[in-house]
Scaffold this active site. Structure first.
Site, PDB file in Angstrom:
ATOM      1  N   TYR A  76       0.825  -1.220   0.000  1.00  0.00           N
ATOM      2  CA  TYR A  76       0.000   0.000   0.000  1.00  0.00           C
ATOM      3  C   TYR A  76       0.855   1.265   0.000  1.00  0.00           C
ATOM      4  CZ  TYR A  76      -4.306  -2.548   0.098  1.00  0.00           C
ATOM      5  OH  TYR A  76      -5.341  -3.347  -0.287  1.00  0.00           O
ATOM      6  N   ASN A 113     -12.481   2.833  -6.937  1.00  0.00           N
ATOM      7  CA  ASN A 113     -11.070   3.211  -6.834  1.00  0.00           C
ATOM      8  C   ASN A 113     -10.760   3.798  -5.465  1.00  0.00           C
ATOM      9  OD1 ASN A 113     -11.038   2.411  -9.438  1.00  0.00           O
ATOM     10  ND2 ASN A 113     -10.871   4.449 -10.336  1.00  0.00           N
ATOM     11  N   VAL A 114      -9.527   3.572  -5.054  1.00  0.00           N
ATOM     12  CA  VAL A 114      -9.095   4.030  -3.735  1.00  0.00           C
ATOM     13  C   VAL A 114      -8.038   5.126  -3.855  1.00  0.00           C
ATOM     14  CG1 VAL A 114      -9.623   1.801  -2.660  1.00  0.00           C
ATOM     15  CG2 VAL A 114      -7.327   2.166  -3.585  1.00  0.00           C
ATOM     16  N   HIS A 130     -14.802   1.045  -1.957  1.00  0.00           N
ATOM     17  CA  HIS A 130     -13.740   0.184  -1.420  1.00  0.00           C
ATOM     18  C   HIS A 130     -12.765   0.935  -0.532  1.00  0.00           C
ATOM     19  CE1 HIS A 130     -14.512  -2.896  -4.899  1.00  0.00           C
ATOM     20  NE2 HIS A 130     -15.439  -2.919  -3.968  1.00  0.00           N
ATOM     21  N   CYS A 159      -1.239   3.282  16.186  1.00  0.00           N
ATOM     22  CA  CYS A 159      -2.197   4.282  16.648  1.00  0.00           C
ATOM     23  C   CYS A 159      -1.601   5.096  17.793  1.00  0.00           C
ATOM     24  CB  CYS A 159      -3.467   3.560  17.107  1.00  0.00           C
ATOM     25  SG  CYS A 159      -4.707   4.627  17.838  1.00  0.00           S
ATOM     26  N   CYS A 162      -3.906   4.349  21.116  1.00  0.00           N
ATOM     27  CA  CYS A 162      -3.931   3.084  21.861  1.00  0.00           C
ATOM     28  C   CYS A 162      -2.752   2.172  21.565  1.00  0.00           C
ATOM     29  CB  CYS A 162      -5.253   2.343  21.605  1.00  0.00           C
ATOM     30  SG  CYS A 162      -5.298   1.489  20.024  1.00  0.00           S
ATOM     31  N   THR A 200     -14.393  -0.532 -15.500  1.00  0.00           N
ATOM     32  CA  THR A 200     -14.441  -1.636 -14.532  1.00  0.00           C
ATOM     33  C   THR A 200     -14.735  -2.951 -15.233  1.00  0.00           C
ATOM     34  OG1 THR A 200     -15.469  -2.528 -12.524  1.00  0.00           O
ATOM     35  CG2 THR A 200     -16.882  -1.162 -13.923  1.00  0.00           C
ATOM     36  N   SER A 201     -14.095  -4.016 -14.732  1.00  0.00           N
ATOM     37  CA  SER A 201     -14.342  -5.351 -15.268  1.00  0.00           C
ATOM     38  C   SER A 201     -15.704  -5.871 -14.820  1.00  0.00           C
ATOM     39  CB  SER A 201     -13.238  -6.313 -14.810  1.00  0.00           C
ATOM     40  OG  SER A 201     -13.218  -6.377 -13.395  1.00  0.00           O
ATOM     41  N   ASN A 225     -15.388   0.992 -22.054  1.00  0.00           N
ATOM     42  CA  ASN A 225     -14.319   0.047 -21.717  1.00  0.00           C
ATOM     43  C   ASN A 225     -13.691  -0.430 -23.032  1.00  0.00           C
ATOM     44  OD1 ASN A 225     -12.839  -2.309 -20.735  1.00  0.00           O
ATOM     45  ND2 ASN A 225     -14.155  -2.222 -18.925  1.00  0.00           N
TER      46      ASN A 225
HETATM   47  C1  BV8 Z   1     -18.125  -8.789   0.549  1.00  0.00           C
HETATM   48  C2  BV8 Z   1      -8.808  -4.362  -2.420  1.00  0.00           C
HETATM   49  C3  BV8 Z   1     -19.568  -9.582   2.283  1.00  0.00           C
HETATM   50  C4  BV8 Z   1      -8.105  -3.406  -2.738  1.00  0.00           C
HETATM   51  C5  BV8 Z   1     -10.644  -5.147  -3.697  1.00  0.00           C
HETATM   52  C6  BV8 Z   1     -21.075 -12.580  -5.562  1.00  0.00           C
HETATM   53  C7  BV8 Z   1     -20.570 -13.460  -6.502  1.00  0.00           C
HETATM   54  C8  BV8 Z   1     -19.247 -13.915  -6.430  1.00  0.00           C
HETATM   55  C9  BV8 Z   1     -18.406 -13.476  -5.402  1.00  0.00           C
HETATM   56  C10 BV8 Z   1     -18.890 -12.596  -4.483  1.00  0.00           C
HETATM   57  C11 BV8 Z   1     -20.209 -12.167  -4.571  1.00  0.00           C
HETATM   58  N1  BV8 Z   1     -20.422 -11.281  -3.555  1.00  0.00           N
HETATM   59  C12 BV8 Z   1     -19.294 -11.148  -2.849  1.00  0.00           C
HETATM   60  C13 BV8 Z   1     -18.329 -11.946  -3.392  1.00  0.00           C
HETATM   61  C14 BV8 Z   1     -16.923 -12.097  -2.902  1.00  0.00           C
HETATM   62  C15 BV8 Z   1     -16.002 -10.980  -3.328  1.00  0.00           C
HETATM   63  C16 BV8 Z   1     -16.003 -10.922  -4.840  1.00  0.00           C
HETATM   64  O1  BV8 Z   1     -16.662 -10.114  -5.477  1.00  0.00           O
HETATM   65  N2  BV8 Z   1     -15.210 -11.767  -5.471  1.00  0.00           N
HETATM   66  C17 BV8 Z   1     -15.146 -11.804  -6.931  1.00  0.00           C
HETATM   67  C18 BV8 Z   1     -13.773 -11.347  -7.382  1.00  0.00           C
HETATM   68  C19 BV8 Z   1     -15.500 -13.164  -7.417  1.00  0.00           C
HETATM   69  N3  BV8 Z   1     -16.423  -9.705  -2.753  1.00  0.00           N
HETATM   70  C20 BV8 Z   1     -16.034  -9.338  -1.538  1.00  0.00           C
HETATM   71  O2  BV8 Z   1     -15.309 -10.033  -0.865  1.00  0.00           O
HETATM   72  C21 BV8 Z   1     -16.540  -8.007  -1.052  1.00  0.00           C
HETATM   73  N4  BV8 Z   1     -17.024  -8.118   0.282  1.00  0.00           N
HETATM   74  O3  BV8 Z   1     -18.810  -9.292  -0.293  1.00  0.00           O
HETATM   75  O4  BV8 Z   1     -18.434  -8.841   1.895  1.00  0.00           O
HETATM   76  C22 BV8 Z   1     -19.700  -9.576   3.771  1.00  0.00           C
HETATM   77  C23 BV8 Z   1     -20.968  -9.532   4.270  1.00  0.00           C
HETATM   78  C24 BV8 Z   1     -21.138  -9.542   5.651  1.00  0.00           C
HETATM   79  C25 BV8 Z   1     -20.050  -9.593   6.504  1.00  0.00           C
HETATM   80  C26 BV8 Z   1     -18.773  -9.622   5.988  1.00  0.00           C
HETATM   81  C27 BV8 Z   1     -18.609  -9.628   4.594  1.00  0.00           C
HETATM   82  C28 BV8 Z   1     -15.390  -7.005  -0.967  1.00  0.00           C
HETATM   83  C29 BV8 Z   1     -14.939  -6.582  -2.314  1.00  0.00           C
HETATM   84  C30 BV8 Z   1     -13.791  -5.584  -2.221  1.00  0.00           C
HETATM   85  C31 BV8 Z   1     -12.585  -6.166  -2.731  1.00  0.00           C
HETATM   86  N5  BV8 Z   1     -11.458  -5.253  -2.675  1.00  0.00           N
HETATM   87  N6  BV8 Z   1      -9.372  -4.885  -3.591  1.00  0.00           N
HETATM   88  C32 BV8 Z   1      -7.283  -2.430  -3.082  1.00  0.00           C
HETATM   89  O5  BV8 Z   1      -6.215  -2.453  -2.506  1.00  0.00           O
HETATM   90  O6  BV8 Z   1      -7.627  -1.610  -3.935  1.00  0.00           O
HETATM   91  S1  BV8 Z   1     -11.243  -5.530  -5.260  1.00  0.00           S
HETATM   92  C33 BV8 Z   1     -10.404  -4.774  -6.502  1.00  0.00           C
HETATM   93  O7  BV8 Z   1     -11.302  -4.978  -7.585  1.00  0.00           O
HETATM   94  C34 BV8 Z   1     -10.204  -3.293  -6.419  1.00  0.00           C
HETATM   95  O8  BV8 Z   1     -10.621  -2.733  -5.219  1.00  0.00           O
HETATM   96  C35 BV8 Z   1     -11.062  -2.756  -7.538  1.00  0.00           C
HETATM   97  O9  BV8 Z   1     -11.690  -1.553  -7.184  1.00  0.00           O
HETATM   98  C36 BV8 Z   1     -12.065  -3.832  -7.735  1.00  0.00           C
HETATM   99  C37 BV8 Z   1     -12.764  -3.854  -9.027  1.00  0.00           C
HETATM  100  O10 BV8 Z   1     -11.855  -4.015 -10.076  1.00  0.00           O
HETATM  101  P1  BV8 Z   1     -11.876  -3.001 -11.266  1.00  0.00           P
HETATM  102  O11 BV8 Z   1     -11.806  -1.644 -10.728  1.00  0.00           O
HETATM  103  O12 BV8 Z   1     -13.015  -3.324 -12.135  1.00  0.00           O
HETATM  104  O13 BV8 Z   1     -10.466  -3.319 -11.980  1.00  0.00           O
HETATM  105  P2  BV8 Z   1     -10.106  -4.505 -12.976  1.00  0.00           P
HETATM  106  O14 BV8 Z   1      -8.627  -4.543 -13.086  1.00  0.00           O
HETATM  107  O15 BV8 Z   1     -10.797  -5.737 -12.650  1.00  0.00           O
HETATM  108  O16 BV8 Z   1     -10.711  -4.019 -14.371  1.00  0.00           O
HETATM  109  C38 BV8 Z   1     -10.213  -2.861 -15.027  1.00  0.00           C
HETATM  110  C39 BV8 Z   1     -11.083  -2.622 -16.239  1.00  0.00           C
HETATM  111  O17 BV8 Z   1     -10.667  -1.426 -16.837  1.00  0.00           O
HETATM  112  C40 BV8 Z   1     -10.970  -3.717 -17.305  1.00  0.00           C
HETATM  113  O18 BV8 Z   1     -12.267  -4.107 -17.719  1.00  0.00           O
HETATM  114  C41 BV8 Z   1     -10.215  -3.039 -18.447  1.00  0.00           C
HETATM  115  O19 BV8 Z   1     -10.612  -3.517 -19.719  1.00  0.00           O
HETATM  116  C42 BV8 Z   1     -10.625  -1.617 -18.230  1.00  0.00           C
HETATM  117  N7  BV8 Z   1      -9.693  -0.607 -18.765  1.00  0.00           N
HETATM  118  C43 BV8 Z   1      -8.351  -0.669 -18.942  1.00  0.00           C
HETATM  119  N8  BV8 Z   1      -7.878   0.485 -19.424  1.00  0.00           N
HETATM  120  C44 BV8 Z   1      -8.950   1.300 -19.572  1.00  0.00           C
HETATM  121  C45 BV8 Z   1     -10.107   0.613 -19.162  1.00  0.00           C
HETATM  122  N9  BV8 Z   1     -11.322   1.147 -19.210  1.00  0.00           N
HETATM  123  C46 BV8 Z   1     -11.432   2.416 -19.663  1.00  0.00           C
HETATM  124  N10 BV8 Z   1     -10.368   3.151 -20.075  1.00  0.00           N
HETATM  125  C47 BV8 Z   1      -9.122   2.631 -20.049  1.00  0.00           C
HETATM  126  N11 BV8 Z   1      -8.059   3.377 -20.453  1.00  0.00           N
HETATM  127 ZN    ZN Z   2      -6.152   2.890  18.407  1.00  0.00          ZN
END
Ligand code: BV8
Ligand code: ZN
Length: 254
Positions: A76, A113-114, A130, A159, A162, A200-201, A225
């Site tokens: 990070y 995005n973060v 996120h 922290c 704490c 976004t994917s 996209n």
């Molecule tokens: C939760 C951390 C519940 C970060 C990230 C339903 C079905 C299946 C699975 C699940 C479901 N529901 C939940 C899940 C599980 C899981 C999930 O989704 N898994 C998937 C992968 C199968 N989800 C979770 O775990 C979520 N939490 O559900 O909690 C819960 C309930 C009660 C109690 C406790 C828990 C949490 C999800 C958060 C994950 N965190 N990363 C970090 O450090 O940033 S995910 C990661 O993917 C990033 O954060 C990012 O924001 C996110 C999405 O990705 P994208 O932004 O789309 O990026 P990607 O690379 O994939 O795609 C880029 C796109 O851009 C491409 O399409 C490309 O073609 C395009 N591109 C490229 N260049 C360009 C462009 N487009 C335009 N212009 C360009 N120039």
């Molecule tokens: Zn603390």
């Protein structure tokens, strides 16, 4: 289903999507890592993406942090340095201008995005589903603080109240999204007659569920996209192209 055939949307197709955007009363936009790609920041799943070099479970889960907080923090810290050095690109700026051209409340930006680039481009109140690279949270007392220092030192931070380890206020896999963020985002989708999805994917849930909801409600939907996604066949306009090229044209800029 309507899709542009070539690598770039044809002028007439883009103009039709632009007309739909101009005619919309309430707009919600959802962005992902692709909108920051033209600022030089890596996406997650594409070529050169984070998940091509690291396994998500090694870096972006609470288990990874418990196992090796320094390793996770180093990743990070590097991303904070890259994001701080990056500049908002024409895609961020177009979304900020789209907001400025609308009455308050008629435009909502939701981002996965973060990196903070939407705010730096002038978007006033993005829903950061996120979390943010620039907020750290205490794992003990849960206190959150904004910290934009680069480099962040010492690592891992502790922290001052704490003494417990601090972590990035980022939503890792298996974690709940920030309270309020998801209801606000779904509320914006339900109130919108048009959803614009860019860079976004559409693979990560619950964020991707916002797109499905807009489609199910029958809202006008525009995806920007260079690649197709699981949602491309369901949206009204799937515009193939880079966000920094397509979004400014979509909002009517030369
Ligand atoms: C939760 C951390 C519940 C970060 C990230 C339903 C079905 C299946 C699975 C699940 C479901 N529901 C939940 C899940 C599980 C899981 C999930 O989704 N898994 C998937 C992968 C199968 N989800 C979770 O775990 C979520 N939490 O559900 O909690 C819960 C309930 C009660 C109690 C406790 C828990 C949490 C999800 C958060 C994950 N965190 N990363 C970090 O450090 O940033 S995910 C990661 O993917 C990033 O954060 C990012 O924001 C996110 C999405 O990705 P994208 O932004 O789309 O990026 P990607 O690379 O994939 O795609 C880029 C796109 O851009 C491409 O399409 C490309 O073609 C395009 N591109 C490229 N260049 C360009 C462009 N487009 C335009 N212009 C360009 N120039
Ligand atoms: Zn603390």
């Amino acid at each position: 289903m309507t899709q542009s055939p070539g690598p770039e949307p044809g002028a007439a197709f883009l103009a039709a999507a632009g007309e739909a955007l101009a005619a919309a009363r309430r707009i919600v936009a959802l962005t992902g890592a692709g909108v920051s790609a033209e600022s030089g920041l890596a996406t997650f799943r594409g070529p050169g993406g984070h998940w091509r070099q690291h396994r998500p479970e090694d870096l972006a889960t609470p288990q990874a942090f418990a196992r090796d907080p320094l390793l996770v923090w180093e990743w990070y810290a590097e991303r904070r340095a890259l994001a701080a050095a990056a500049q908002p690109n024409p895609a961020h700026l177009a979304l900020a201008r789209l907001e400025q051209a609308r009455h308050p409340g008629d435009f909502t930006l939701v981002t996965q995005n973060v990196d903070g680039l939407h705010r730096r481009a002038g978007s006033t109140n993005p829903i950061e589903l996120h979390g943010s690279l620039w907020i750290v949270r205490c794992t003990g007392c849960r206190r959150e603080r904004r910290d934009e220092s680069v480099p962040l030192a010492p690592l891992p931070p502790r922290c001052s109240a704490c003494g417990a380890l601090e972590r990035p206020a980022i939503v890792w896999f298996g974690e709940r999204l920030p309270e309020e963020a998801l209801p606000r985002a779904f509320g914006a989708v339900d109130a919108a007659d048009l959803m614009l999805v860019a860079g976004t994917s559409g693979l990560v849930y619950p964020a991707a569920g916002l797109i499905e909801r807009a489609v199910a409600r029958g809202a006008m939907t525009i995806e920007v996209n260079p690649e197709s996604t699981p949602h491309s066949g369901a949206v009204r306009f799937a515009l193939r192209g880079a966000a920094g090229m397509v979004l400014p044209r979509l909002i009517g800029e030369p």
